[in-house]
Design a protein around this motif. Structure first.
Motif, PDB file in Angstrom:
ATOM      1  N   GLN A 182      -9.333  -0.926  -9.147  1.00 43.74           N
ATOM      2  CA  GLN A 182      -8.977   0.472  -8.943  1.00 43.74           C
ATOM      3  C   GLN A 182      -9.865   1.393  -9.775  1.00 43.74           C
ATOM      4  OE1 GLN A 182      -4.694   0.676  -9.708  1.00 43.74           O
ATOM      5  NE2 GLN A 182      -4.492  -1.279  -8.647  1.00 43.74           N
ATOM      6  N   LYS A 183     -10.139   1.011 -11.019  1.00 47.90           N
ATOM      7  CA  LYS A 183     -11.010   1.817 -11.881  1.00 47.90           C
ATOM      8  C   LYS A 183     -12.425   1.890 -11.301  1.00 47.90           C
ATOM      9  CE  LYS A 183      -8.487   0.690 -16.123  1.00 47.90           C
ATOM     10  NZ  LYS A 183      -8.541  -0.067 -17.400  1.00 47.90           N
ATOM     11  N   LEU A 184     -12.909   0.766 -10.779  1.00 47.64           N
ATOM     12  CA  LEU A 184     -14.239   0.757 -10.167  1.00 47.64           C
ATOM     13  C   LEU A 184     -14.292   1.706  -8.984  1.00 47.64           C
ATOM     14  CD1 LEU A 184     -17.088  -0.439  -9.540  1.00 47.64           C
ATOM     15  CD2 LEU A 184     -15.893  -2.169  -8.169  1.00 47.64           C
ATOM     16  N   TYR A 185     -13.330   1.584  -8.077  1.00 49.36           N
ATOM     17  CA  TYR A 185     -13.342   2.409  -6.871  1.00 49.36           C
ATOM     18  C   TYR A 185     -13.275   3.899  -7.219  1.00 49.36           C
ATOM     19  CZ  TYR A 185     -12.298  -2.066  -4.650  1.00 49.36           C
ATOM     20  OH  TYR A 185     -12.340  -3.373  -4.230  1.00 49.36           O
ATOM     21  N   GLU A 186     -12.423   4.240  -8.161  1.00 49.71           N
ATOM     22  CA  GLU A 186     -12.297   5.646  -8.535  1.00 49.71           C
ATOM     23  C   GLU A 186     -13.562   6.148  -9.218  1.00 49.71           C
ATOM     24  OE1 GLU A 186      -8.708   5.693 -10.811  1.00 49.71           O
ATOM     25  OE2 GLU A 186      -7.448   5.160  -9.084  1.00 49.71           O
ATOM     26  N   HIS A 187     -14.212   5.271  -9.975  1.00 51.44           N
ATOM     27  CA  HIS A 187     -15.446   5.653 -10.672  1.00 51.44           C
ATOM     28  C   HIS A 187     -16.570   5.971  -9.692  1.00 51.44           C
ATOM     29  CE1 HIS A 187     -18.567   5.733 -13.718  1.00 51.44           C
ATOM     30  NE2 HIS A 187     -19.255   4.847 -13.037  1.00 51.44           N
ATOM     31  N   ILE A 188     -16.621   5.264  -8.576  1.00 54.72           N
ATOM     32  CA  ILE A 188     -17.717   5.488  -7.632  1.00 54.72           C
ATOM     33  C   ILE A 188     -17.350   6.471  -6.523  1.00 54.72           C
ATOM     34  CG2 ILE A 188     -18.772   3.257  -8.097  1.00 54.72           C
ATOM     35  CD1 ILE A 188     -17.549   2.130  -5.632  1.00 54.72           C
ATOM     36  N   GLY A 189     -16.192   7.112  -6.654  1.00 55.94           N
ATOM     37  CA  GLY A 189     -15.879   8.208  -5.749  1.00 55.94           C
ATOM     38  C   GLY A 189     -14.788   7.984  -4.732  1.00 55.94           C
ATOM     39  N   TYR A 190     -14.149   6.828  -4.731  1.00 62.49           N
ATOM     40  CA  TYR A 190     -13.046   6.595  -3.801  1.00 62.49           C
ATOM     41  C   TYR A 190     -11.825   7.410  -4.224  1.00 62.49           C
ATOM     42  CZ  TYR A 190     -15.108   2.741  -1.130  1.00 62.49           C
ATOM     43  OH  TYR A 190     -15.882   1.997  -0.286  1.00 62.49           O
ATOM     44  N   GLU A 191     -11.093   7.908  -3.254  1.00 60.34           N
ATOM     45  CA  GLU A 191      -9.864   8.654  -3.506  1.00 60.34           C
ATOM     46  C   GLU A 191      -8.670   7.795  -3.097  1.00 60.34           C
ATOM     47  OE1 GLU A 191     -10.043  12.311  -1.332  1.00 60.34           O
ATOM     48  OE2 GLU A 191     -12.132  12.687  -1.899  1.00 60.34           O
ATOM     49  N   LYS A 192      -7.661   7.751  -3.970  1.00 54.81           N
ATOM     50  CA  LYS A 192      -6.432   7.026  -3.615  1.00 54.81           C
ATOM     51  C   LYS A 192      -5.636   7.871  -2.642  1.00 54.81           C
ATOM     52  CE  LYS A 192      -3.127   6.274  -6.654  1.00 54.81           C
ATOM     53  NZ  LYS A 192      -2.370   5.651  -7.772  1.00 54.81           N
ATOM     54  N   ILE A 193      -5.370   7.311  -1.468  1.00 57.53           N
ATOM     55  CA  ILE A 193      -4.704   8.048  -0.402  1.00 57.53           C
ATOM     56  C   ILE A 193      -3.195   7.848  -0.431  1.00 57.53           C
ATOM     57  CG2 ILE A 193      -4.566   8.406   2.089  1.00 57.53           C
ATOM     58  CD1 ILE A 193      -7.218   9.273   0.816  1.00 57.53           C
ATOM     59  N   ARG A 194      -2.757   6.600  -0.579  1.00 57.83           N
ATOM     60  CA  ARG A 194      -1.320   6.339  -0.513  1.00 57.83           C
ATOM     61  C   ARG A 194      -1.007   4.938  -1.019  1.00 57.83           C
ATOM     62  NH1 ARG A 194       0.052   4.286   5.587  1.00 57.83           N
ATOM     63  NH2 ARG A 194      -2.001   3.452   6.098  1.00 57.83           N
ATOM     64  N   GLU A 195       0.268   4.720  -1.296  1.00 58.23           N
ATOM     65  CA  GLU A 195       0.777   3.388  -1.616  1.00 58.23           C
ATOM     66  C   GLU A 195       1.528   2.873  -0.392  1.00 58.23           C
ATOM     67  OE1 GLU A 195       2.864   2.726  -5.206  1.00 58.23           O
ATOM     68  OE2 GLU A 195       1.589   4.065  -6.383  1.00 58.23           O
ATOM     69  N   ILE A 196       1.343   1.601  -0.100  1.00 59.17           N
ATOM     70  CA  ILE A 196       1.944   1.000   1.081  1.00 59.17           C
ATOM     71  C   ILE A 196       2.874  -0.129   0.647  1.00 59.17           C
ATOM     72  CG2 ILE A 196       1.498  -0.148   3.280  1.00 59.17           C
ATOM     73  CD1 ILE A 196      -1.364   1.039   3.117  1.00 59.17           C
ATOM     74  N   ALA A 197       4.134  -0.017   0.985  1.00 65.62           N
ATOM     75  CA  ALA A 197       5.097  -1.072   0.675  1.00 65.62           C
ATOM     76  C   ALA A 197       4.895  -2.222   1.656  1.00 65.62           C
ATOM     77  CB  ALA A 197       6.518  -0.536   0.768  1.00 65.62           C
ATOM     78  N   LEU A 198       4.766  -3.426   1.142  1.00 65.46           N
ATOM     79  CA  LEU A 198       4.609  -4.591   1.995  1.00 65.46           C
ATOM     80  C   LEU A 198       5.927  -4.890   2.700  1.00 65.46           C
ATOM     81  CD1 LEU A 198       2.472  -6.833  -0.366  1.00 65.46           C
ATOM     82  CD2 LEU A 198       1.686  -5.375   1.491  1.00 65.46           C
ATOM     83  N   SER A 199       5.822  -5.513   3.863  1.00 65.56           N
ATOM     84  CA  SER A 199       7.016  -5.746   4.682  1.00 65.56           C
ATOM     85  C   SER A 199       7.891  -6.882   4.164  1.00 65.56           C
ATOM     86  CB  SER A 199       6.602  -6.044   6.135  1.00 65.56           C
ATOM     87  OG  SER A 199       5.748  -7.180   6.187  1.00 65.56           O
ATOM     88  N   GLU A 200       7.305  -7.814   3.400  1.00 71.56           N
ATOM     89  CA  GLU A 200       8.085  -8.949   2.909  1.00 71.56           C
ATOM     90  C   GLU A 200       9.179  -8.477   1.944  1.00 71.56           C
ATOM     91  OE1 GLU A 200       4.904  -8.734   3.004  1.00 71.56           O
ATOM     92  OE2 GLU A 200       4.102 -10.429   4.164  1.00 71.56           O
ATOM     93  N   LEU A 201      10.362  -9.067   2.052  1.00 70.61           N
ATOM     94  CA  LEU A 201      11.507  -8.650   1.240  1.00 70.61           C
ATOM     95  C   LEU A 201      11.221  -8.805  -0.250  1.00 70.61           C
ATOM     96  CD1 LEU A 201      14.425  -7.713   0.990  1.00 70.61           C
ATOM     97  CD2 LEU A 201      15.140 -10.106   1.242  1.00 70.61           C
ATOM     98  N   VAL A 202      10.633  -9.938  -0.642  1.00 67.61           N
ATOM     99  CA  VAL A 202      10.362 -10.177  -2.062  1.00 67.61           C
ATOM    100  C   VAL A 202       9.402  -9.135  -2.612  1.00 67.61           C
ATOM    101  CG1 VAL A 202       9.346 -11.780  -3.715  1.00 67.61           C
ATOM    102  CG2 VAL A 202      10.808 -12.649  -1.886  1.00 67.61           C
ATOM    103  N   ALA A 203       8.374  -8.793  -1.822  1.00 65.10           N
ATOM    104  CA  ALA A 203       7.402  -7.784  -2.260  1.00 65.10           C
ATOM    105  C   ALA A 203       8.086  -6.434  -2.459  1.00 65.10           C
ATOM    106  CB  ALA A 203       6.276  -7.666  -1.241  1.00 65.10           C
ATOM    107  N   LYS A 204       9.015  -6.091  -1.578  1.00 64.72           N
ATOM    108  CA  LYS A 204       9.740  -4.825  -1.705  1.00 64.72           C
ATOM    109  C   LYS A 204      10.602  -4.822  -2.963  1.00 64.72           C
ATOM    110  CE  LYS A 204       9.997  -3.527   3.180  1.00 64.72           C
ATOM    111  NZ  LYS A 204      10.895  -3.242   4.324  1.00 64.72           N
ATOM    112  N   ILE A 205      11.306  -5.921  -3.201  1.00 67.44           N
ATOM    113  CA  ILE A 205      12.192  -6.007  -4.360  1.00 67.44           C
ATOM    114  C   ILE A 205      11.399  -5.888  -5.660  1.00 67.44           C
ATOM    115  CG2 ILE A 205      13.724  -7.547  -5.644  1.00 67.44           C
ATOM    116  CD1 ILE A 205      14.681  -8.640  -2.956  1.00 67.44           C
ATOM    117  N   LEU A 206      10.207  -6.506  -5.692  1.00 71.74           N
ATOM    118  CA  LEU A 206       9.402  -6.540  -6.911  1.00 71.74           C
ATOM    119  C   LEU A 206       8.383  -5.412  -6.990  1.00 71.74           C
ATOM    120  CD1 LEU A 206       8.844 -10.398  -7.114  1.00 71.74           C
ATOM    121  CD2 LEU A 206      10.474  -9.008  -8.401  1.00 71.74           C
TER     122      LEU A 206
END
Length: 224
Positions: A182-206
């Motif tokens: 993430q630090k690399l991408y932001e350093h070279i000019g990438y913009e964070k657009i959004r966070e995406i919740a994964l569909s798996e139940l465990v991923a959502k819980i954690l």
């Protein structure tokens, strides 16, 4: 970046590319484990389990043993999840890179070579969820060759390819635990657009989410 050459993938690069990707992904096991431990649900489970066993056994030994086993099991679960992700990645594209990237329109796969040894890789292809954009994928650099500008050069290769093909932007997705990326991408000019919740139940819980980044390589037909 002395002695570093970025070139298109060749079939004899296959094992080196998979090795670099596997080692790179394995580095995220500790950070993923710590991410899980920081979640309120995990801490609540540990506390309830410890207090219940402490009250029933009247001893510190049993709750400490149970907490240790819980932590060990959690780490093994993280390893299992990452191994499943690796298997899926091999099956999806890394076992057939030429077919998946080099024989498809607006797709490509590059490696970074140092003194005849492959030390990094990156790829791109049309973004499924973002029509009109290319997606950067499979960026990885050997630990021994990091902080030499290789990852930045590989990202620039994708940006140049995207611009040459007439696409306005590059998108990429990275896990929330991949903080160095993430630090690399932001350093070279990438913009964070959004966070995406994964569909798996465990991923959502954690709270294990994906982050979408975007780099605009041209606006109104002009280079940034």
């Amino acid at each position: 970046m002395a002695n570093i050459q970025i070139r298109k993938y060749r079939d004899d690069d296959a094992e080196a590319v998979k090795e670099i990707f596997t080692l790179g992904m394995s580095e995220h096991v500790p950070s993923s484990f710590m991410h899980i431990l920081k979640q309120p649900l995990t801490q609540m489970v540990l506390m309830v389990m410890f207090c219940a066993l402490m009250a029933s056994s009247k001893s510190f030994l049993l709750p400490i043993l149970a907490a240790t086993l819980f932590l060990a099991g959690t780490r093994q679960f993280v390893v299992y999840v990452f191994n499943r992700y690796l298997e899926t990645s091999y099956r999806k594209d890394l076992n057939r890179i030429r077919e998946f990237y080099l024989q498809q329109k607006d797709s490509c796969f590059w490696v970074a070579e140092s003194d005849g040894r492959v030390v990094g890789s990156v790829a791109c292809l049309p973004a499924v969820g973002e029509p009109g954009c290319l997606e950067l994928k499979r960026l990885s650099v050997r630990r021994s060759h990091r902080r030499m500008g290789i990852a930045k050069a590989l990202c620039q290769t994708v940006a140049d390819f995207t611009r040459e093909r007439g696409f306005p932007a590059v998108v990429l997705y990275t896990f929330v635990v991949q903080t160095d990326a993430q630090k690399l991408y932001e350093h070279i000019g990438y913009e964070k657009i959004r966070e995406i919740a994964l569909s798996e139940l465990v991923a959502k819980i954690l709270n294990f989410t994906l982050l979408e980044y975007r780099l605009y390589v041209q606006r109104d037909g002009k280079k940034d």
